[in-house]
Design an enzyme around this catalytic site. Structure first.
Site, short mmCIF file in Angstrom:
data_model
loop_
_atom_site.label_atom_id
_atom_site.label_comp_id
_atom_site.label_asym_id
_atom_site.label_seq_id
_atom_site.Cartn_x
_atom_site.Cartn_y
_atom_site.Cartn_z
N HIS A 37 14.94 153.48 100.81
CA HIS A 37 14.38 154.79 101.15
C HIS A 37 15.30 155.54 102.11
CE1 HIS A 37 10.49 152.54 100.29
NE2 HIS A 37 10.43 153.55 99.45
N GLN A 61 -2.12 155.83 90.54
CA GLN A 61 -1.07 155.14 89.78
C GLN A 61 -1.26 153.62 89.78
OE1 GLN A 61 2.02 156.86 92.41
NE2 GLN A 61 2.99 154.84 92.36
N GLY A 147 14.67 157.06 93.69
CA GLY A 147 15.53 155.91 93.50
C GLY A 147 15.70 155.53 92.05
N GLU A 148 16.92 155.11 91.70
CA GLU A 148 17.20 154.69 90.33
C GLU A 148 16.64 153.30 90.02
OE1 GLU A 148 21.42 155.11 89.98
OE2 GLU A 148 21.31 157.30 89.77
N LYS A 149 16.20 152.56 91.04
CA LYS A 149 15.55 151.28 90.76
C LYS A 149 14.33 151.49 89.88
CE LYS A 149 12.81 149.03 93.61
NZ LYS A 149 11.63 148.57 92.81
N MET A 184 16.12 146.18 96.82
CA MET A 184 15.17 146.40 97.89
C MET A 184 13.89 147.02 97.34
SD MET A 184 17.32 147.49 101.23
CE MET A 184 18.47 146.30 101.96
N SER A 186 9.47 147.57 98.59
CA SER A 186 8.39 147.30 99.55
C SER A 186 7.64 146.03 99.17
CB SER A 186 7.43 148.50 99.59
OG SER A 186 8.12 149.67 99.99
#
EC number: 6.3.2.1
Length: 281
Positions: A37, A61, A147-149, A184, A186
């Protein structure tokens, strides 16, 4: 740095910033901020005059029996990370502020959500598209960074912004990884120390896939079989999906003919982790 919880106050602040001729960068999150982040926030800080971070654990979601109630939260740490990144405003609405009584309007895409994560989380991207639409309408950013993750989420948001003429620039930030390669997230906080060591299997399988492609491998079945072997060598690992697909459409591919997305969702214990890599021939 200011913290705003009221959506009318946030909209008024954004309007005042725009009247001054300043540009607004926006990073929407569900909090429990980490270095990934922080990289998005620093990117936003470098691109625009004014930086807004939202923290909202969006209930729409999450499906039944998912981790809404258990989702990690640490507001004090989040504020420190935001301060470090140079955030101007943290927007922290509550559920009642975002979804009032008799709420009944949702945003849904026809194709992109029905791949990858959408196969096992059927309401997820409707919730994502809806909350991001609402946040865009409140914050009114010029640029938003994701983020591209979360590759599929980024694709969904880009498509939605294009289709609905939001006029917002959407920027993808590269996946930030731990020293051993684990993306990474959460949700990494859920992992036991042993599971944390095992979770690097996702990263290893992506690298093995790139090695196979670099060596001339083209068979999607062979690449996915090797990835599955690597992941399932972890005790208790369960593959939700391991896919090779077109990065634009997310349709499955049978052979590598150009840049190809490899996407993984794996449960280590009870923790669902995702990762991806665009494989280059």
């Amino acid at each position: 740095m200011e913290i705003i919880s009221d959506k009318a106050a946030m909209a008024a602040r954004s309007e005042a910033v725009r009247r001054e001729g300043k540009t607004i960068a926006f990073v929407p999150t569900m909090g429990y901020l980490h270095e990934g982040h922080l990289s998005l926030l620093k990117r936003g800080r470098s691109l625009c005059d004014y930086l807004v971070l939202s923290i909202f654990v969006n209930p729409t979601q999450f499906g039944p029996n998912e981790d809404l109630d258990a989702y990690p939260r640490d507001e004090e740490r989040d504020r420190k990370v935001a301060q470090e990144a140079g955030v101007d405003v943290i927007f922290m609405p509550n559920n009642e502020m975002m979804y009032g009584p008799n709420y009944q309007t949702y945003v849904a895409l026809e194709k992109l959500p029905y791949h990858l994560c959408g196969l096992s989380r059927p309401v997820h991207f409707r919730g994502v598209a809806t909350v991001v639409t609402k946040l865009f309408n409140i914050v009114r950013p010029h640029t938003a960074i994701f983020g591209e993750k979360d590759f599929q989420q980024l694709a969904v948001i880009r498509q939605m912004v294009k289709d609905l003429d939001f006029g917002i620039e959407i920027i993808g930030g590269p996946t930030v990884r731990e020293p051993d390669g684990l993306a990474m997230s959460s949700r990494n906080a859920y992992l036991t120390p042993e599971q944390r060591k095992d979770a690097v299997a996702l990263y290893n399988s992506l690298n093995q896939a790139q090695e196979m492609v670099s060596a001339g491998g083209k068979s999607a079945a062979a690449i996915l079989e090797k990835a599955s072997e690597t992941i399932l060598a972890v005790p208790g690992a369960e593959i939700d999906y391991a896919k090779l697909c077109d990065p634009a459409t997310l349709d499955d591919v049978e052979a590598i003919a150009g840049p190809t997305l490899m996407a993984l969702a794996v449960k280590i214990g009870s923790t669902r982790l995702i990762d991806n890599k665009v494989l280059e021939p």
